[in-house]
Design a protein around this motif. Structure first.
Motif, PDB file in Angstrom:
ATOM      1  N   UNK A 111      82.807   6.776  73.180  1.00  0.00           N
ATOM      2  CA  UNK A 111      81.969   5.792  73.868  1.00  0.00           C
ATOM      3  C   UNK A 111      81.066   6.482  74.894  1.00  0.00           C
ATOM      4  N   UNK A 112      81.581   7.568  75.460  1.00  0.00           N
ATOM      5  CA  UNK A 112      80.822   8.298  76.457  1.00  0.00           C
ATOM      6  C   UNK A 112      79.457   8.785  75.945  1.00  0.00           C
ATOM      7  N   UNK A 113      79.360   9.082  74.651  1.00  0.00           N
ATOM      8  CA  UNK A 113      78.098   9.599  74.107  1.00  0.00           C
ATOM      9  C   UNK A 113      77.105   8.480  73.811  1.00  0.00           C
ATOM     10  N   UNK A 114      77.567   7.206  73.859  1.00  0.00           N
ATOM     11  CA  UNK A 114      76.630   6.104  73.609  1.00  0.00           C
ATOM     12  C   UNK A 114      75.738   5.923  74.831  1.00  0.00           C
ATOM     13  N   UNK A 115      74.430   5.688  74.580  1.00  0.00           N
ATOM     14  CA  UNK A 115      73.578   5.475  75.743  1.00  0.00           C
ATOM     15  C   UNK A 115      73.422   3.983  76.043  1.00  0.00           C
ATOM     16  N   UNK A 116      73.733   3.104  75.068  1.00  0.00           N
ATOM     17  CA  UNK A 116      73.697   1.666  75.382  1.00  0.00           C
ATOM     18  C   UNK A 116      74.951   1.012  74.816  1.00  0.00           C
ATOM     19  N   UNK A 117      75.307  -0.162  75.301  1.00  0.00           N
ATOM     20  CA  UNK A 117      76.508  -0.890  74.854  1.00  0.00           C
ATOM     21  C   UNK A 117      76.205  -1.612  73.535  1.00  0.00           C
ATOM     22  N   UNK A 118      76.862  -1.212  72.458  1.00  0.00           N
ATOM     23  CA  UNK A 118      76.574  -1.842  71.153  1.00  0.00           C
ATOM     24  C   UNK A 118      77.350  -3.130  70.931  1.00  0.00           C
ATOM     25  N   UNK A 119      78.236  -3.512  71.844  1.00  0.00           N
ATOM     26  CA  UNK A 119      79.128  -4.646  71.594  1.00  0.00           C
ATOM     27  C   UNK A 119      78.446  -5.970  71.890  1.00  0.00           C
ATOM     28  N   UNK A 120      78.756  -7.004  71.110  1.00  0.00           N
ATOM     29  CA  UNK A 120      78.213  -8.337  71.373  1.00  0.00           C
ATOM     30  C   UNK A 120      79.092  -9.057  72.403  1.00  0.00           C
ATOM     31  N   UNK A 121      78.614 -10.189  72.887  1.00  0.00           N
ATOM     32  CA  UNK A 121      79.466 -11.066  73.681  1.00  0.00           C
ATOM     33  C   UNK A 121      80.446 -11.760  72.739  1.00  0.00           C
ATOM     34  N   UNK A 122      81.654 -11.944  73.262  1.00  0.00           N
ATOM     35  CA  UNK A 122      82.680 -12.587  72.436  1.00  0.00           C
ATOM     36  C   UNK A 122      83.194 -13.818  73.172  1.00  0.00           C
ATOM     37  N   UNK A 123      83.311 -14.936  72.458  1.00  0.00           N
ATOM     38  CA  UNK A 123      83.895 -16.153  73.031  1.00  0.00           C
ATOM     39  C   UNK A 123      85.242 -16.395  72.359  1.00  0.00           C
TER      40      UNK A 123
END
Ligand SMILES: Nc1ncnc2c1ncn2[C@@H]1O[C@H](COP(=O)(O)OP(=O)(O)OP(=O)(O)O)[C@@H](O)[C@H]1O
Ligand SMILES: [Mg+2]
Lengths: 332, 198
Positions: free
Chosen positions: A145-157
């Motif tokens: 995750x450290x190498x990711x420059x943006x958060x790829x995860x969606x919002x979850x309900x």
């Protein structure tokens, strides 16, 4: 052939009617004593019969034990499965993955909208940041995750349906959520739970059928053992009958023997079940733990143990009764 | 006490063991039945103990028509008869004591009293010292006497003995016959067929 007689030395029997007086009816205490003595006799001679041929007795009892253990083990397996599935059944949440381009504010808005529905108890919002933090905690992912420059995860309900919904009643809610264009993916356990319920029903039916089948086997094993025993004691039975033994008296030791077979078989079955429990408990607990469950492995229920003892004894008695009655009808 | 009226017994296979037999025996009487081997003496006893049923005629014991005794009632009739069998018919896996006690166990006599009566009966036939022995270890005559003790232990109103002295020496035979005579005196009809008898 001729009949020679020595005349009675006394004249009295000829003069008075030779009818002997009816014996007075024995008192209740005397009859109880006789009843107890007869049962004691049956009990002791039945034990003697089992002890005379120890190897045959051990073999018979072991066969009965295995036959009675199988339904007992299946019952225990079902008990564990039921407890396990009960834990799953509580987890009714519907997990909704929103489109990645739906922002945090929009997600909160959607959640507020769903909270207004009567069939929704609670909606929890998990922001992409929370999701990322969760991932980070899982070992091995933090560096990736450290190498990711943006958060790829969606919002979850996470939607918790309201009411004690039976299977399928969450269907309308799920359909409504799936119809929302901002929703990417819906995950819920309904199908899995329905399948599990079907498996449980099947298992319970199978347990009943197996119990009946092995009960019949118990009846046949005891019946056949007692039948052979009666046959090998034909001379003894004939002598007792000549001495005025009633069918009940002749049959009683065989009934007790059947009772012992059934009871001892049940004890062996319980020992087998306990041994299986000890052998399987730890690996099974590890398996459950690996699924994140917190269930302890259940042993065989005390009621099942009692039912096995009672059932074994009753089947043994019945099998012996059928076999000995059939054989007695033939001799007599 | 015993009344045979025109009794006939034909065994399956067509063999006539008894033809038209009539006689009566009063209470207190001691009767010997003699006849050649195969004359039907044992058959007579089997009719009395309801092992066999007559083909024709009727048998009364104590004014009870044996033909009317149903299967369920047979044990009750037999408990009133002390039987000595030609072939002993002892329980070979029980002790002498247990064999003699059998009629009392069946009748449900209290155990202490039963033990006393068993020893008294064994004493009468001279086998008190052998009460713990297995019947297989006894001589034929001793086995015969165990059978006699078993027949008298319950003090039945009727004793039937099939060649009870067949295996005994003359002296013992006289003793046994005296034993039966004693029984006859106390009001017991004693019925003792034997090819050899005094
Ligand atoms: N169960 C039976 N079936 C067919 N025939 C039988 C049966 N029992 C006895 N008989 C025949 O009936 C006849 C009388 O037999 P029974 O045993 O009464 O003789 P018995 O007078 O006692 O002879 P013994 O002195 O040798 O003992 C014999 O011919 C015998 O073969
Ligand atoms: Mg004979």
């Amino acid at each position: 052939m001729n009949v020679r007689r020595r005349p009675p030395r006394r004249s009295a029997p000829e003069a008075t009617p030779p009818k002997r007086p009816r014996a007075p009816r024995p008192s209740a205490g005397a009859r109880l004593g006789r009843w107890r003595d007869h049962h004691l006799y049956g009990l002791l001679s039945s034990l003697g019969r089992l002890a005379v041929r120890p190897l045959a007795t051990v073999l018979t009892v072991t066969v009965l034990g295995v036959a009675l253990a199988l339904p007992l083990l299946l019952q225990a397996a079902l008990d564990n499965l039921r407890a396990f599935s009960g834990g799953l059944r509580e987890a009714r949440e519907i997990t909704v993955f929103l489109d990645p381009d739906v922002g945090a504010a929009a997600a909160a808005e959607i959640a507020a909208g769903w909270r207004g529905r009567p069939d929704v108890a609670e909606v929890i919002v998990r922001t992409p940041e929370q999701g990322l933090a969760e991932f980070r905690q899982l070992s091995g992912f933090s560096e990736a995750i450290g190498v990711l420059d943006s958060n790829p995860l969606p919002s979850v309900l996470v939607v918790a349906p309201a009411g004690a919904a039976a299977d399928g009643s969450d269907g309308a809610l799920i359909a409504a959520i799936e119809a929302d264009r901002r929703v990417d993916l819906v995950q819920h356990d309904a199908a899995w739970r329905r399948r599990l319920t079907a498996i449980m029903t099947l298992g319970e039916r199978a347990a009943i059928a197996l119990a009946a089948l092995f009960g019949l086997a118990t009846l046949l094993v005891v019946g056949n053992t007692v039948r052979l025993d009666v046959q090998s004691r034909a001379e003894e039975i004939a002598i007792m009958q000549l001495m005025g033994a009633s069918d009940g008296f002749v049959r009683r030791p065989f009934l007790y023997a059947g009772l012992w077979y059934g009871l001892l078989g049940a004890v062996v079955a319980i020992l087998i079940a306990l041994a299986m429990h000890l052998a399987l408990r730890d690996p099974l607990a590890q398996l459950i733990a690996s699924y994140g469950g917190q269930l302890t492995v259940r042993g065989v229920a005390p009621t099942a143990l009692l039912a096995t003892l009672a059932g074994g004894a009753a089947l043994g008695w019945l099998g012996a009764w059928i076999a000995s009655t059939r054989q007695l009808r033939r001799t007599a | 006490m015993i009344r045979f009226e025109q009794v006939a017994k034909r065994y399956p296979g067509g063999h006539d063991a008894l033809i038209d037999l009539s006689f009566t025996v009063a209470a207190g009487e001691m009767v010997f039945v003699t006849g050649h081997s195969g004359a039907g003496k044992s058959t007579l006893l089997k009719l009395l103990s309801l092992v066999e049923r007559p083909t024709r005629g009727s048998v009364h014991v104590d004014d009870v028509d044996l033909a009317r005794v149903r299967r369920r009632r047979v044990p009750q009739v037999r408990r009133g008869i002390g039987m000595v069998f030609q072939d002993h018919r002892l329980l070979m896996d029980r002790s002498v004591f247990d064999n003699v006690a059998l009629p009392l166990v069946i009748a449900g006599a209290p155990r202490a009293e039963a033990a006393k009566r068993v020893r008294a009966a064994l004493d009468k036939v001279g086998l008190l010292a052998r009460e713990k022995a297995a019947p297989t270890l006894l001589s034929a005559g001793e086995q015969q006497r165990v059978g006699i003790a078993r027949a008298i232990v319950g003090k039945p109103p009727l004793i039937i003995a099939d060649e009870p002295t067949g295996n005994l020496d003359p002296q013992l035979s006289v003793g046994i016959m005296q034993l039966f005579a004693e029984f006859a005196q106390v009001g017991t009809a004693c019925w003792s067929p034997a090819t050899t008898c005094t």
